[in-house]
Scaffold this motif. Sequence first.
Motif, PDB file in Angstrom:
ATOM      1  N   ARG A   3       0.816  -1.221   0.000  1.00 14.49           N
ATOM      2  CA  ARG A   3       0.000   0.000   0.000  1.00 14.49           C
ATOM      3  C   ARG A   3       0.849   1.271   0.000  1.00 14.49           C
ATOM      4  N   THR A   4       1.919   1.307   0.774  1.00 17.84           N
ATOM      5  CA  THR A   4       2.729   2.533   0.819  1.00 17.84           C
ATOM      6  C   THR A   4       3.430   2.776  -0.509  1.00 17.84           C
ATOM      7  N   HIS A   6       2.244   1.839  -3.364  1.00 17.22           N
ATOM      8  CA  HIS A   6       1.175   2.266  -4.274  1.00 17.22           C
ATOM      9  C   HIS A   6       0.866   3.757  -4.086  1.00 17.22           C
ATOM     10  N   ILE A   7       0.857   4.219  -2.851  1.00 14.95           N
ATOM     11  CA  ILE A   7       0.627   5.648  -2.580  1.00 14.95           C
ATOM     12  C   ILE A   7       1.747   6.479  -3.201  1.00 14.95           C
ATOM     13  N   CYS A   8       2.983   6.036  -3.071  1.00 15.54           N
ATOM     14  CA  CYS A   8       4.112   6.755  -3.689  1.00 15.54           C
ATOM     15  C   CYS A   8       3.962   6.794  -5.205  1.00 15.54           C
ATOM     16  N   ALA A  11       1.402   9.353  -6.094  1.00 14.15           N
ATOM     17  CA  ALA A  11       1.922  10.722  -5.941  1.00 14.15           C
ATOM     18  C   ALA A  11       2.798  11.098  -7.134  1.00 14.15           C
ATOM     19  N   SER A 110       4.020  11.434   0.637  1.00 11.85           N
ATOM     20  CA  SER A 110       3.764  10.026   0.294  1.00 11.85           C
ATOM     21  C   SER A 110       4.919   9.134   0.734  1.00 11.85           C
ATOM     22  N   LEU A 118      -1.845   3.568   7.937  1.00 10.83           N
ATOM     23  CA  LEU A 118      -2.939   3.481   6.973  1.00 10.83           C
ATOM     24  C   LEU A 118      -4.254   2.957   7.538  1.00 10.83           C
ATOM     25  N   TYR A 137      -6.428   4.992   4.862  1.00 15.07           N
ATOM     26  CA  TYR A 137      -6.030   4.482   3.549  1.00 15.07           C
ATOM     27  C   TYR A 137      -7.136   4.741   2.516  1.00 15.07           C
ATOM     28  N   VAL A 140      -6.953   8.349   1.536  1.00 17.80           N
ATOM     29  CA  VAL A 140      -5.811   8.630   0.657  1.00 17.80           C
ATOM     30  C   VAL A 140      -6.121   8.159  -0.762  1.00 17.80           C
ATOM     31  N   MET A 141      -6.754   6.996  -0.894  1.00 13.79           N
ATOM     32  CA  MET A 141      -7.124   6.504  -2.234  1.00 13.79           C
ATOM     33  C   MET A 141      -8.156   7.440  -2.872  1.00 13.79           C
ATOM     34  N   PHE A 144      -6.350  10.574  -4.321  1.00 13.22           N
ATOM     35  CA  PHE A 144      -5.725  10.384  -5.635  1.00 13.22           C
ATOM     36  C   PHE A 144      -6.769  10.115  -6.720  1.00 13.22           C
TER      37      PHE A 144
END
Length: 180
Positions: A3-4, A6-8, A11, A110, A118, A137, A140-141, A144
């Motif tokens: 997940r982290t 994916h967040i990066c 971003a 990110s 999360l 989480y 955050v999704m 984006f």
Amino acid sequence: MDRTNHICLMAIYNDWMNAKVYEAARSLTDEELSVDRQAFFGSILGTLNHLVAGDTVWLQRFARHPANYLALKPIQQLPAPQSLDQLLFSDIRELSTHRVWLDQVIVAWSRSIKESDLDYPLSYTSMKGTPADRNFYGLVMHFFNHQTHHRGQVTTLLSQSGVDVGDTDLVALVPSESRT
């Protein structure tokens, strides 16, 4: 991909796409950017301002996470948008400069998120005053996804104005993986 990571990736995709969209938008005149094109936020400029307003609202909420993200400290100093259709910048050049700065903050933030952050339920109040407690989480999704949704509108408006943004697919940035 966890997940982290994916967040990066999201971003970086956000930064990449905003650079492409703003470069395309700057090829139009101020008048063309301000024409009401019957989009949710009227014009190309209005939609780009909406994204900055929305990002600011969410990042200010995310700054209240107990992880105390240092990358979000500058966001806390910004005035909170009064509405999601507020024209924060009437000039594409000023808006573009702010967008570049905002995207740098988002990328840095990110990279500071930890997996354990999360699953936290983040409490916030909507712009209509409704209190909410939601999975961080998931928020955050949403953050984006919201950007992608409205950038899609902007790329359509630009295309209708004769401006091609080029490739917009996230897959262009998804790392290749080898089979072993």
